[in-house]
Each structure stands twice: as C-alpha cells, then as structure tokens.
Motif scaffolding. Structure first.
Motif, PDB file in Angstrom:
ATOM      1  N   VAL A 113     -26.424  18.224  87.039  1.00 25.14           N
ATOM      2  CA  VAL A 113     -26.639  19.620  87.423  1.00 25.14           C
ATOM      3  C   VAL A 113     -26.699  19.681  88.953  1.00 25.14           C
ATOM      4  N   VAL A 114     -25.790  20.461  89.533  1.00 25.50           N
ATOM      5  CA  VAL A 114     -25.589  20.456  90.980  1.00 25.50           C
ATOM      6  C   VAL A 114     -25.832  21.850  91.551  1.00 25.50           C
ATOM      7  N   GLY A 115     -26.587  21.907  92.644  1.00 22.53           N
ATOM      8  CA  GLY A 115     -26.807  23.181  93.312  1.00 22.53           C
ATOM      9  C   GLY A 115     -27.722  23.018  94.499  1.00 22.53           C
ATOM     10  N   THR A 116     -27.983  24.124  95.167  1.00 20.18           N
ATOM     11  CA  THR A 116     -28.880  24.114  96.327  1.00 20.18           C
ATOM     12  C   THR A 116     -30.305  24.348  95.828  1.00 20.18           C
ATOM     13  N   TYR A 117     -31.035  23.272  95.718  1.00 18.66           N
ATOM     14  CA  TYR A 117     -32.371  23.349  95.134  1.00 18.66           C
ATOM     15  C   TYR A 117     -33.384  23.987  96.067  1.00 18.66           C
ATOM     16  N   ASP A 118     -33.020  24.236  97.325  1.00 19.72           N
ATOM     17  CA  ASP A 118     -33.956  24.940  98.197  1.00 19.72           C
ATOM     18  C   ASP A 118     -33.954  26.447  97.905  1.00 19.72           C
ATOM     19  N   THR A 119     -32.816  26.999  97.509  1.00 26.09           N
ATOM     20  CA  THR A 119     -32.725  28.441  97.266  1.00 26.09           C
ATOM     21  C   THR A 119     -32.509  28.807  95.804  1.00 26.09           C
ATOM     22  N   LYS A 120     -32.040  27.884  94.978  1.00 23.50           N
ATOM     23  CA  LYS A 120     -31.713  28.194  93.580  1.00 23.50           C
ATOM     24  C   LYS A 120     -32.518  27.339  92.610  1.00 23.50           C
ATOM     25  N   ASN A 121     -33.695  26.910  93.007  1.00 21.76           N
ATOM     26  CA  ASN A 121     -34.489  26.013  92.175  1.00 21.76           C
ATOM     27  C   ASN A 121     -34.804  26.622  90.811  1.00 21.76           C
ATOM     28  N   ASP A 122     -35.202  27.888  90.788  1.00 18.55           N
ATOM     29  CA  ASP A 122     -35.590  28.496  89.511  1.00 18.55           C
ATOM     30  C   ASP A 122     -34.409  28.543  88.544  1.00 18.55           C
ATOM     31  N   GLU A 123     -33.257  28.917  89.048  1.00 21.70           N
ATOM     32  CA  GLU A 123     -32.071  29.003  88.195  1.00 21.70           C
ATOM     33  C   GLU A 123     -31.647  27.623  87.707  1.00 21.70           C
ATOM     34  N   LEU A 124     -31.652  26.640  88.601  1.00 22.56           N
ATOM     35  CA  LEU A 124     -31.264  25.281  88.229  1.00 22.56           C
ATOM     36  C   LEU A 124     -32.270  24.664  87.263  1.00 22.56           C
ATOM     37  N   ALA A 125     -33.550  24.958  87.473  1.00 25.17           N
ATOM     38  CA  ALA A 125     -34.572  24.464  86.551  1.00 25.17           C
ATOM     39  C   ALA A 125     -34.404  25.081  85.167  1.00 25.17           C
ATOM     40  N   TYR A 126     -34.005  26.356  85.125  1.00 19.45           N
ATOM     41  CA  TYR A 126     -33.772  27.016  83.837  1.00 19.45           C
ATOM     42  C   TYR A 126     -32.602  26.358  83.105  1.00 19.45           C
ATOM     43  N   ILE A 127     -31.521  26.061  83.832  1.00 17.94           N
ATOM     44  CA  ILE A 127     -30.377  25.370  83.228  1.00 17.94           C
ATOM     45  C   ILE A 127     -30.822  24.030  82.645  1.00 17.94           C
ATOM     46  N   ALA A 128     -31.578  23.263  83.414  1.00 17.04           N
ATOM     47  CA  ALA A 128     -32.048  21.963  82.941  1.00 17.04           C
ATOM     48  C   ALA A 128     -32.923  22.111  81.700  1.00 17.04           C
ATOM     49  N   GLU A 129     -33.760  23.147  81.690  1.00 23.29           N
ATOM     50  CA  GLU A 129     -34.628  23.382  80.535  1.00 23.29           C
ATOM     51  C   GLU A 129     -33.803  23.647  79.275  1.00 23.29           C
ATOM     52  N   VAL A 130     -32.763  24.464  79.413  1.00 22.90           N
ATOM     53  CA  VAL A 130     -31.915  24.767  78.257  1.00 22.90           C
ATOM     54  C   VAL A 130     -31.226  23.503  77.760  1.00 22.90           C
ATOM     55  N   ILE A 131     -30.700  22.699  78.656  1.00 22.59           N
ATOM     56  CA  ILE A 131     -30.030  21.459  78.257  1.00 22.59           C
ATOM     57  C   ILE A 131     -31.007  20.536  77.537  1.00 22.59           C
ATOM     58  N   ARG A 132     -32.206  20.409  78.062  1.00 17.22           N
ATOM     59  CA  ARG A 132     -33.196  19.516  77.444  1.00 17.22           C
ATOM     60  C   ARG A 132     -33.657  20.043  76.091  1.00 17.22           C
ATOM     61  N   ARG A 133     -33.771  21.361  75.966  1.00 16.87           N
ATOM     62  CA  ARG A 133     -34.166  21.942  74.673  1.00 16.87           C
ATOM     63  C   ARG A 133     -33.150  21.612  73.588  1.00 16.87           C
ATOM     64  N   GLN A 134     -31.877  21.455  74.010  1.00 18.43           N
ATOM     65  CA  GLN A 134     -30.826  21.128  73.054  1.00 18.43           C
ATOM     66  C   GLN A 134     -30.649  19.618  72.865  1.00 18.43           C
ATOM     67  N   GLY A 135     -31.563  18.846  73.402  1.00 13.12           N
ATOM     68  CA  GLY A 135     -31.523  17.398  73.198  1.00 13.12           C
ATOM     69  C   GLY A 135     -30.749  16.629  74.242  1.00 13.12           C
TER      70      GLY A 135
END
Length: 410
Positions: free
Chosen positions: A7-29
C-alpha cells in the motif's frame, strides 16, 4: 495464495485513508506492507518502508530534494525510488499486489511504480484523476487497474470509502486469483484485429499450439500495441508475428490511437525473430466520437463502431509509411522476414471491397521493394493476407526457424 499487498501513498497527508485501506485488506484476511512516499512531513504511525528508504533507492536524500525547492523535482525523485524499490521487493517475494493512492502528484508516482512491475502483478491505483486525458496512454502498465477516488480530495467520508473499499477488495482478490504468465512453453506474440477484418490467427493458433508454442494475440488499437512492445522488450516472446502494423501509421499521421513512436522496435532491439506483414497498414484509425479532421474528411471511411472509425491512406502516404517501416526494421538485431501479400492487407480492401484502392496498394508494394533493408528477407505472395496461402507461408518460416535452431524446440 497471494495475500500481501503493498500500500503506497503519502502517509503525512493521507494517513487516515491509507489506514482505512489497510484495515479493509486485513479484515478480508490479507496482509499489508506500507510504503511512505511523503517528502515534507512524517507519518503518524510507523511504516514498513520509510520515505528515506524510498528516496535512497533513487540515489539521493530527502534533504537534497527538499533543498531543490521544486515539488515536481522532488516527486519525480520519489517516483524513481518507489519504482526501483518496489521492483526489488517484488523480485524478493515481499508482496503479491500493489495499491497506490493519490491525487495528481501521487498518481504520477504510482504510474512509474506500476510500470516497473511485471505483467501479472495486480496493480491498482485509486486516484482523483483516474481516466483523465491528462494521463498519457504510454504511462499505463499493460495490466494496470484504476478507480476514481470520488469525493476523496480531503479526508474520509462515506463517498470515498466506497471507492477505497472496492479497490482494497479488488487488489486482494486479484492477488489471490491471478495466474501469472507461465513460461512452460515458448510464447509467440502476434498483432491483429478482429476476425471481421483479419483472419490469419484462426488458422495459426491451433497450428502453432500443435508445434508446442503458445500464442498471445494483441489487439493493435494503441494499448494492445504498447503491451506487445513492452513484453517484447522484456524478452517474453520466442518470436513475434507482427502482422498488424497499423499503429505505426496511426502515429505517423497523428491519430490518438497510437502505440507511441517506438512501435515495431522492441523485438528488434531484443534480437527476437520477427515475421512482419501488412494487416490494416492502409488505414488510419480515429476516435469514432471525435470529428474527422478536415484533411481526412473526403477519404473513404469505415465506421467500425461508435469508438472507432478507419480512413484510407493515399498512395503517397503509403509510400511514406513503407519507408518508416523499413527504417524501423533496419535496426533489428535478430532475423526478420517480411511477408508481403500483394493482393491486400485487410478484408475491406479486396477487389470490389468498400476500401479497395489498387493503385495505392501498388505504390506501397513498390516502395517496400525499393526500401527493404539488407537484414530483412522479403517474401512476396500472390495472395491476400486473409488467404490460406498467407497462413501457410507464415508456418513455413516457423518450421524453417525450428529446423535451423532460430526458434527453440518445444
């Protein structure tokens, strides 16, 4: 089963969005590997691959690119580093698919990163500028997927979550389901159009498979030609049958349906054996829903569908195209056979057909005879490209190359 998503992005400005993506991926195993491509700021939480590691892969430092005081220069450095680092990590088996998030800056970087990864690695880009005309086709990896980041310019909300969650599920599902290209049998790459206009692949596919080869046929409508060239450059093909060079003419005469200036060069640079011909060489494809340019408006034309209209080249244009094709083939490092069916190169140009122009075809044939380079063997056929004699001639070259060792024995 592929579960690890970069998962690639600017974690200084898009942390919440990137964290949400990671959460969805992890929820799906799935598992997540995070890469920060920020420049000025720092992520709220630790990441697996820091911006310092990314920029180091580009041979510079964060301090150096900040000192340049140019955001474009800075992001291009981050793009080089991200692409280099991602390619290395994938070769080491560190991830199975990638999802990149960004606006125009992040998308620019994501396109370079995706282009650095092999065909078959799932590549998803969530972008505020997906499908925009500002994205040039030549920047798109052959199997890239994009989804519009609707309502996502600033912060999480119910609208953008729909896009982010779809992309997260899609890349994980693709990583689990993908069947990367197999190298069990030698692969031949071919260019063509559909069976209404070009038919040689109907006979060639089973014949080549019976000889132990796989055949991949690329639709020569711009993006298909780009994919064909990219795979040729990677050495994916044992040989190519570049029978539909129309994209060369499209680019030469200014069509938007182009595979770029390097079309018909990658196989030659790589030394890949080539059999070349003239499928639809005489047509310039135009975007069907665009007005026909005034200088082409009086030509015979075929409206293939609402997306695509083809207009006929003049005799002098065909002479120019013959010279361009000959020039491209002249630099080939491997063997080249040019099969020239002197009765025509597509179903519409047969005698009595709607786009037939005997004088212009004769001009092309004459110019090609004059200009064929010494490294190219010209084989003239008193046949049409859709006749069985053309298929037989192509197979004869293949059999000759197998017998002489030019092609690997499957």
């Amino acid at each position: 089963m592929g579960n690890r998503i970069l998962v690639v992005g600017t974690y200084d400005t898009k942390n919440d969005e990137l964290a949400y993506i990671a959460e969805v991926i992890r929820r799906q195993g799935g598992e997540v590997v995070t890469m920060d491509v920020s420049v000025l700021g720092d992520p709220k939480v630790p990441v697996d691959l820091s911006k310092h590691e990314v920029v180091a892969a580009a041979g510079t430092t964060i301090g150096a690119i900040v000192a340049a005081e140019d955001e474009n220069v800075a992001m291009q450095a981050m793009a080089r580093g991200a692409a280099t680092l991602a390619a290395r990590l994938h070769s080491e088996g560190r991830f199975d698919g990638v999802l990149a998030l960004g606006g125009s800056m992040g998308t620019d970087l994501a396109l370079d990163l995706c282009a650095a990864l092999p065909l078959g690695v799932p590549k998803y880009v969530v972008s505020t500028v997906s499908f925009s005309p500002m994205i040039p086709p030549e920047r798109l990896a052959p199997d890239i997927q994009m989804i519009l980041w609707a309502g996502g310019l600033y912060g999480l909300n119910p609208v953008c979550k729909a896009s982010l969650s779809q992309a997260a599920g899609a890349v994980l599902g693709a990583a689990r389901a993908v069947e990367p290209p197999s190298r069990d049998r030698p692969l031949i790459g071919m260019t063509s159009f559909g069976k209404t206009v070009l038919r040689y692949m109907v006979g060639l596919k089973p014949a080549l498979e019976a000889r132990g080869y796989d055949l991949a046929v690329f639709h020569a409508t711009g993006m298909g030609g780009r994919a064909f060239e990219e795979l040729a450059a990677q050495g994916a093909f044992a040989a190519v049958m570049d029978f539909a060079p129309q994209e060369v003419g499209n680019h030469l005469f200014g069509s938007a349906i182009s595979a770029g200036p390097d079309r018909m060069t990658a196989a030659g640079r790589k030394g890949v054996p080539q059999i070349v011909s003239i499928g639809c060489y005489d047509l310039v494809d135009l975007v069907g829903w665009h007005p026909i340019p005034p200088w082409l408006a009086d030509r015979p034309a075929h409206a293939h569908n609402r997306l695509l209209t083809s207009v006929v080249q003049t005799a002098e244009e065909r002479r120019e195209l013959a010279r361009v094709i000959a020039g491209k083939l002249a630099s080939a490092e491997g063997p080249v056979v040019f099969l020239l069916p002197t009765q025509g190169g597509n179903e519409w140009d047969r005698p009595g057909g709607p786009l037939h122009d005997a004088a212009a075809l004769a001009a092309f044939v004459d110019e090609l005879r004059r200009g064929v380079p010494p490294n190219v063997r010209l084989v003239e056929l008193d046949a049409h490209i859709n006749d069985p004699d053309f298929t037989d001639a192509a197979l004869s070259v293949v059999d000759e190359w197998i017998a002489s060792g030019v092609l690997p024995q499957p």
